[in-house]
Design a protein around this motif. Sequence first.
Motif, PDB file in Angstrom:
ATOM      1  N   ARG A 108      12.396   1.128   1.951  1.00  0.00           N
ATOM      2  CA  ARG A 108      12.402   2.167   0.913  1.00  0.00           C
ATOM      3  C   ARG A 108      10.984   2.413   0.424  1.00  0.00           C
ATOM      4  N   THR A 109      10.586   3.683   0.388  1.00  0.00           N
ATOM      5  CA  THR A 109       9.302   4.083  -0.177  1.00  0.00           C
ATOM      6  C   THR A 109       9.553   5.234  -1.150  1.00  0.00           C
ATOM      7  N   PRO A 110       8.555   5.591  -1.945  1.00  0.00           N
ATOM      8  CA  PRO A 110       8.735   6.742  -2.850  1.00  0.00           C
ATOM      9  C   PRO A 110       9.043   8.037  -2.103  1.00  0.00           C
ATOM     10  N   ASN A 111       8.688   8.086  -0.805  1.00  0.00           N
ATOM     11  CA  ASN A 111       8.905   9.306  -0.025  1.00  0.00           C
ATOM     12  C   ASN A 111      10.237   9.328   0.713  1.00  0.00           C
ATOM     13  N   GLY A 112      10.983   8.246   0.647  1.00  0.00           N
ATOM     14  CA  GLY A 112      12.260   8.239   1.341  1.00  0.00           C
ATOM     15  C   GLY A 112      12.633   6.855   1.818  1.00  0.00           C
ATOM     16  N   THR A 113      13.779   6.787   2.481  1.00  0.00           N
ATOM     17  CA  THR A 113      14.309   5.518   2.981  1.00  0.00           C
ATOM     18  C   THR A 113      14.463   5.573   4.486  1.00  0.00           C
TER      19      THR A 113
ATOM     20  N   ARG B  63       0.830  -1.209   0.000  1.00  0.00           N
ATOM     21  CA  ARG B  63       0.000   0.000   0.000  1.00  0.00           C
ATOM     22  C   ARG B  63       0.860   1.253   0.000  1.00  0.00           C
ATOM     23  N   PHE B  64       2.003   1.192   0.689  1.00  0.00           N
ATOM     24  CA  PHE B  64       2.895   2.343   0.753  1.00  0.00           C
ATOM     25  C   PHE B  64       4.071   2.197  -0.205  1.00  0.00           C
ATOM     26  N   GLN B  65       3.977   1.216  -1.109  1.00  0.00           N
ATOM     27  CA  GLN B  65       5.031   0.950  -2.088  1.00  0.00           C
ATOM     28  C   GLN B  65       6.382   0.815  -1.383  1.00  0.00           C
TER      29      GLN B  65
END
Length: 215
Positions: free
Chosen positions: A110-115, A56-58
């Motif tokens: 790791r997500t699209p918004n940061g690590t 859900r949060f990639q």
Amino acid sequence: MSSTRRTVLGAAMAAPLLAQFTGAASATAAAGTLGTVSDGWVEVRWTQQAQALLDRFQAAVTAVAPAQPVQDAQGTAIRFPVRFGEGDPSLSSPSKAHGNGRLDGGVEVRTPNGTVRVAGLEAGLQEGLASGKCVVNGVDVGHHAVLRPDLGQGRLTTESVPLGKPMKVRITEVPLRPTPELLETFTSGFGDPGITVDTVLAHLTAEGVYTPPTS
């Protein structure tokens, strides 16, 4: 990613506690009254429900050495070496197990918004609840009880050794469920997680050599 989200996600990922024989010893325990754990490891295998939450949060989860990823027919897991542990495995009544310890390695999310990098995993188990602290992106983070390990549902095996001698102890398939506190904090930072306190997020397997106290 905000500090609140880093803290919540870090605490949730750090919760691969040390269950059964490493997990918070009583603050009043006298020196020498707790056994120790050596040559141990802890493996956390997340469930489809947990994977759905990550998707859900990639979010992609990888192991930070010396922790190692495990991929097999049962799914995905991470195995952490135990740096140290002490406690009482309560072999006759696993639900009463308590102790504390530390794992080597960590996880990176790791997500699209940061690590988010979580290391320095220290865990405590007391009265069936797991709490502890960790280092999230270089910042020390403490967390209250975030998971409930149901030790009674795990399968415990031990070596047959003379009384008082070191023995290999292994517990498998311990379900880990979120506490209300974790769900509340997660919801405030991320929104409704779509899970409840009855959702099994992961299963834990742990093994090590338990040396009873000398006194």
